[in-house]
Design a protein around this motif. Structure first.
Motif, short mmCIF file in Angstrom:
data_model
loop_
_atom_site.label_atom_id
_atom_site.label_comp_id
_atom_site.label_asym_id
_atom_site.label_seq_id
_atom_site.Cartn_x
_atom_site.Cartn_y
_atom_site.Cartn_z
N ASP A 1 -16.97 -63.22 -16.98
CA ASP A 1 -18.25 -62.73 -17.47
C ASP A 1 -19.29 -62.70 -16.35
N ASP A 2 -19.26 -63.72 -15.50
CA ASP A 2 -20.21 -63.77 -14.38
C ASP A 2 -20.02 -62.59 -13.43
N ALA A 3 -18.78 -62.24 -13.17
CA ALA A 3 -18.50 -61.12 -12.26
C ALA A 3 -19.03 -59.81 -12.83
N ILE A 4 -18.87 -59.63 -14.12
CA ILE A 4 -19.36 -58.40 -14.77
C ILE A 4 -20.88 -58.36 -14.73
N ARG A 5 -21.51 -59.51 -14.96
CA ARG A 5 -22.97 -59.56 -14.90
C ARG A 5 -23.47 -59.26 -13.48
N ARG A 6 -22.73 -59.68 -12.48
CA ARG A 6 -23.13 -59.40 -11.09
C ARG A 6 -23.12 -57.90 -10.81
N ILE A 7 -22.14 -57.20 -11.37
CA ILE A 7 -22.09 -55.74 -11.20
C ILE A 7 -23.27 -55.08 -11.89
N GLN A 8 -23.60 -55.57 -13.09
CA GLN A 8 -24.75 -55.02 -13.81
C GLN A 8 -26.03 -55.20 -13.01
N ARG A 9 -26.22 -56.38 -12.44
CA ARG A 9 -27.43 -56.65 -11.65
C ARG A 9 -27.45 -55.79 -10.39
N ALA A 10 -26.30 -55.71 -9.72
CA ALA A 10 -26.22 -54.94 -8.48
C ALA A 10 -26.52 -53.47 -8.71
N TRP A 11 -25.97 -52.91 -9.78
CA TRP A 11 -26.21 -51.50 -10.10
C TRP A 11 -27.69 -51.26 -10.40
N LYS A 12 -28.28 -52.15 -11.16
CA LYS A 12 -29.70 -52.01 -11.50
C LYS A 12 -30.57 -52.10 -10.24
N GLU A 13 -30.26 -53.06 -9.37
CA GLU A 13 -31.03 -53.22 -8.13
C GLU A 13 -30.87 -52.01 -7.21
N GLN A 14 -29.65 -51.51 -7.11
CA GLN A 14 -29.40 -50.38 -6.23
C GLN A 14 -30.14 -49.13 -6.70
N THR A 15 -30.10 -48.86 -8.00
CA THR A 15 -30.75 -47.66 -8.50
C THR A 15 -32.27 -47.78 -8.42
N THR A 16 -32.78 -48.99 -8.48
CA THR A 16 -34.22 -49.19 -8.33
C THR A 16 -34.66 -48.86 -6.91
N ARG A 17 -33.79 -49.17 -5.93
CA ARG A 17 -34.12 -48.93 -4.53
C ARG A 17 -33.82 -47.51 -4.08
N CYS A 18 -33.03 -46.77 -4.87
CA CYS A 18 -32.61 -45.43 -4.46
C CYS A 18 -33.74 -44.43 -4.58
N HIS A 19 -34.03 -43.76 -3.46
CA HIS A 19 -35.11 -42.78 -3.45
C HIS A 19 -34.64 -41.37 -3.16
N ASP A 20 -33.38 -41.20 -2.84
CA ASP A 20 -32.87 -39.85 -2.63
C ASP A 20 -31.42 -39.78 -3.07
N TRP A 21 -30.89 -38.57 -3.13
CA TRP A 21 -29.56 -38.36 -3.68
C TRP A 21 -28.46 -39.01 -2.86
N LYS A 22 -28.67 -39.16 -1.52
CA LYS A 22 -27.65 -39.81 -0.69
C LYS A 22 -27.50 -41.28 -1.05
N MET A 23 -28.63 -41.95 -1.27
CA MET A 23 -28.59 -43.36 -1.66
C MET A 23 -28.00 -43.53 -3.05
N ILE A 24 -28.30 -42.59 -3.93
CA ILE A 24 -27.74 -42.64 -5.28
C ILE A 24 -26.23 -42.48 -5.23
N SER A 25 -25.78 -41.56 -4.38
CA SER A 25 -24.34 -41.35 -4.23
C SER A 25 -23.64 -42.61 -3.73
N GLU A 26 -24.26 -43.28 -2.76
CA GLU A 26 -23.69 -44.51 -2.22
C GLU A 26 -23.66 -45.61 -3.29
N ALA A 27 -24.73 -45.69 -4.08
CA ALA A 27 -24.77 -46.69 -5.16
C ALA A 27 -23.70 -46.41 -6.19
N ASP A 28 -23.49 -45.14 -6.50
CA ASP A 28 -22.46 -44.74 -7.46
C ASP A 28 -21.08 -45.13 -6.95
N GLU A 29 -20.84 -44.88 -5.69
CA GLU A 29 -19.55 -45.24 -5.08
C GLU A 29 -19.34 -46.75 -5.13
N ASN A 30 -20.37 -47.51 -4.79
CA ASN A 30 -20.28 -48.97 -4.81
C ASN A 30 -20.00 -49.50 -6.21
#
Length: 233
Positions: free
Chosen positions: A112-141
């Motif tokens: 459960d902890d590992a799944i929660r870490r992915i949820q947090r990481a995805w949320k943090e990454q999308t918050t920091r993403c300001h262009d489509w290249k960063m979004i693509s990288e976040a999606d890949e991650n």
């Protein structure tokens, strides 16, 4: 170790380092289609560009041929990979098989902890993403992180190899605002199904990944336009 062995070891290591550096640089060029599809790759120009001999360039290209980033024609040399809608669609289909299998294993093995870490990481990454290249990288991650929960490094390696082959097209696809919005919603659903250990989430993931024939044609056309005419959305 003899004196000869001591003097030879650093030279061997330096040579290996040069080959690895050239390989990574040429691989990045191939991933981004800085070699146009079907273009003959000039080994002499690459050697001059990287200030090395042709040997590490040839070794790098041999590795990239094995990874299907370039092709080799006897007596003619290396050529950049071609692009067809069928190729793109088939890679996405294979990617779906790999990721759906990983999702099934993740439902069984992830904490459960590992799944929660992915949820947090995805949320943090999308918050920091300001262009489509960063979004693509976040999606890949995001997708690699879920595959990693399967606990099988071979799956992760396969997915990373596939991601490199479609990175150029993934970026184009995620430039579309509607596609980005759908991606965010679908990621939330996928994580919810994973958190509940619901194997039916595998079908949600498959639909999220697989590209229709029509869409493959559209993305391929846009990719070719960018490569040959340097256009932007």
């Amino acid at each position: 170790m003899t004196t000869t062995e001591k003097s030879t070891a650093p030279k061997t290591k330096r040579a290996a380092d040069v080959v690895e550096k050239v390989y990574r640089q040429v691989r990045d060029m191939a991933i981004d289609y800085r070699f146009r599809p079907g273009e003959r790759i000039n080994e002499v120009e690459l050697a001059q560009r990287f200030d090395v001999s042709r040997t590490p360039v040839r070794q790098a290209l041999n590795r990239l041929e094995q990874e299907e980033f370039v092709t080799f024609v006897p007596n003619r040399g290396f050529f950049a990979r071609e692009i067809t809608p069928q190729d793109i669609r088939q890679i996405y289909e294979f990617r779906a098989l790999v990721e759906c299998g990983a999702f099934r294993l993740a439902c069984e093995r992830a904490t459960d902890d590992a799944i929660r870490r992915i949820q947090r990481a995805w949320k943090e990454q999308t918050t920091r993403c300001h262009d489509w290249k960063m979004i693509s990288e976040a999606d890949e991650n995001f997708h690699v992180a879920i595959a990693d929960l399967a606990g099988n490094p071979h799956i992760v390696k396969s997915l990373k190899d596939l991601n490199a082959k479609i990175r150029f097209f993934r970026r184009i696809d995620l430039e579309d605002a509607k596609r980005r919005e759908n991606t965010y919603l679908e990621h939330a659903t996928i994580l919810d199904r994973l958190r509940k250990r619901a194997v039916d989430g595998e079908e949600t993931l498959r639909k999220h990944i697989v590209m229709s024939s029509a869409h493959a044609v559209e993305v391929t056309k846009e990719g070719l336009a960018r490569i040959f005419f340097d256009t932007a959305a």
